[in-house]
Design an enzyme around this catalytic site. Structure first.
Site, PDB file in Angstrom:
ATOM      1  N   ILE A  15       0.846  -1.193   0.000  1.00  0.00           N
ATOM      2  CA  ILE A  15       0.000   0.000   0.000  1.00  0.00           C
ATOM      3  C   ILE A  15       0.882   1.244   0.000  1.00  0.00           C
ATOM      4  O   ILE A  15       1.862   1.333   0.756  1.00  0.00           O
ATOM      5  CB  ILE A  15      -0.933   0.004   1.225  1.00  0.00           C
ATOM      6  CG1 ILE A  15      -1.896  -1.182   1.159  1.00  0.00           C
ATOM      7  CG2 ILE A  15      -1.727   1.301   1.304  1.00  0.00           C
ATOM      8  CD1 ILE A  15      -2.820  -1.296   2.344  1.00  0.00           C
TER       9      ILE A  15
ATOM     10  N   GLY B 259       0.691  -5.339   1.077  1.00  0.00           N
ATOM     11  CA  GLY B 259      -0.586  -5.435   0.378  1.00  0.00           C
ATOM     12  C   GLY B 259      -0.541  -6.336  -0.830  1.00  0.00           C
ATOM     13  O   GLY B 259      -1.565  -6.889  -1.250  1.00  0.00           O
TER      14      GLY B 259
ATOM     15  N   ASP C  52      -1.500  -9.613   0.484  1.00  0.00           N
ATOM     16  CA  ASP C  52      -2.962  -9.634   0.653  1.00  0.00           C
ATOM     17  C   ASP C  52      -3.642 -10.007  -0.655  1.00  0.00           C
ATOM     18  O   ASP C  52      -4.576 -10.824  -0.681  1.00  0.00           O
ATOM     19  CB  ASP C  52      -3.477  -8.249   1.091  1.00  0.00           C
ATOM     20  CG  ASP C  52      -3.066  -7.878   2.504  1.00  0.00           C
ATOM     21  OD1 ASP C  52      -3.214  -8.713   3.407  1.00  0.00           O
ATOM     22  OD2 ASP C  52      -2.615  -6.737   2.701  1.00  0.00           O
TER      23      ASP C  52
ATOM     24  N   GLU D 123       3.820  -5.748   7.350  1.00  0.00           N
ATOM     25  CA  GLU D 123       3.058  -4.804   8.166  1.00  0.00           C
ATOM     26  C   GLU D 123       3.605  -4.593   9.577  1.00  0.00           C
ATOM     27  O   GLU D 123       3.511  -3.488  10.118  1.00  0.00           O
ATOM     28  CB  GLU D 123       1.587  -5.246   8.225  1.00  0.00           C
ATOM     29  CG  GLU D 123       0.794  -4.942   6.964  1.00  0.00           C
ATOM     30  CD  GLU D 123       0.988  -5.956   5.849  1.00  0.00           C
ATOM     31  OE1 GLU D 123       0.334  -5.822   4.803  1.00  0.00           O
ATOM     32  OE2 GLU D 123       1.815  -6.887   6.023  1.00  0.00           O
TER      33      GLU D 123
ATOM     34  N   ASP E 139      -4.057  -6.311   7.585  1.00  0.00           N
ATOM     35  CA  ASP E 139      -5.511  -6.271   7.802  1.00  0.00           C
ATOM     36  C   ASP E 139      -6.354  -6.407   6.545  1.00  0.00           C
ATOM     37  O   ASP E 139      -7.565  -6.200   6.579  1.00  0.00           O
ATOM     38  CB  ASP E 139      -5.908  -4.982   8.537  1.00  0.00           C
ATOM     39  CG  ASP E 139      -5.454  -3.712   7.824  1.00  0.00           C
ATOM     40  OD1 ASP E 139      -4.930  -3.807   6.695  1.00  0.00           O
ATOM     41  OD2 ASP E 139      -5.608  -2.622   8.403  1.00  0.00           O
TER      42      ASP E 139
END
Length: 270
Positions: A70, A120, A123, A143, A151
């Site tokens: 991210i 990310g 993810d 993270e 998350d």
């Protein structure tokens, strides 16, 4: 696919192949996930899912990397503009939903990973159906180094892919691991020597899937995802109900006829 996206590109490299490429398209930022991505991504997947000519989706990154995570500016603005804990929770859940859109998409999604796949990026690939990479690709569940718990899905999906103990170690240390190790862990099904070999291998797998009955492919993805949350008996009941309806489809008749006649089957689009 006429709609333009700020952070993505959609390309059908071979006309009428049924294989469409969804490309993370911020190469100057190593394809860091911008705020636009979280609105663009589910829209693009919805469009591909509802295009009857799309049979397989290949998710890749433009430039030298798949995804560096991210964009830090997104994290900063999200925290600064949240207003309250509940507002921040809603924003996080919206970002989670953008990633989960890959599981809602009926068409199979193949992640083609080269260069960095960080934070990310993990993810995203854990929500894909198939993952392949170059041996020199590098991964990190990053993270904890940013003072966060991952998350957007990694902590939920990664243990199911690589095993709980491996996922715990990777998530708590944030260590970098190679594409070769990703293959050993089971995070990817193949690790190729070069980007060219990766592209060819991904294309071969996508082509193999694209020749199958779209109804059977969609049903298989549905059952696999659903079965993660069911006991074996419940999963068997679910697939029995699904196939009870689909055994009446023309695809079954066509598949049997093609086998008898020793020809390639011609299936209808969804």
């Amino acid at each position: 696919m006429e709609e333009k996206y700020e952070s993505l590109e959609i390309v059908e490299k071979s006309p009428k192949s049924g294989i469409w490429y969804l490309i993370l398209n911020r190469p100057s930022r190593r394809n860091a996930l911008s705020r636009d991505f979280f609105s663009d991504f589910p829209k693009a997947l919805y469009a591909l899912d509802h295009n009857p000519h799309v049979k397989v989706i290949v998710l890749s990154g433009a430039g030298n990397h798949f995804c560096s995570g991210i964009d830090l500016s997104v994290l900063g603005s999200t925290a600064a503009n949240s207003g309250s804990g509940e507002s921040l929770r809603r924003q996080i859940m919206a970002m989670q939903d953008a990633v989960t859109a890959m599981e809602r998409c009926r068409k199979p999604v193949i992640a083609s990973i080269h260069g960095a796949c960080i934070g990310g990026g993990i993810d995203i690939i854990t929500a894909c159906d198939i993952r392949m990479c170059t041996k020199e690709a590098f991964f990190s569940v990053k993270e904890v180094d940013l003072g966060l718990a991952a998350d957007l899905g990694t902590l939920q999906r990664l243990p199911l892919i690589v095993g709980f103990a491996n996922a715990v170690e990777l998530a708590l240390t944030a260590r970098t691991f190679s594409g070769s190790e990703a293959k050993e862990l089971g995070l990817v099904s193949r690790a190729l020597d070069s980007k060219d070999e990766l592209d060819e291998a991904v294309r071969d797998v996508a082509q193999a899937i694209a020749t199958k009955s779209p109804l059977a492919v969609v049903g298989t993805k549905m059952v696999l995802l659903k079965s993660r949350d069911l006991t074996v008996d419940q999963g068997l009941d679910y697939v029995a109900t699904l196939n009870a309806a689909r055994l009446l489809s023309p695809d079954l008749t066509e598949a049997v006829s093609a086998q008898k006649q020793k020809r390639k089957p011609l299936f209808s689009n969804l």
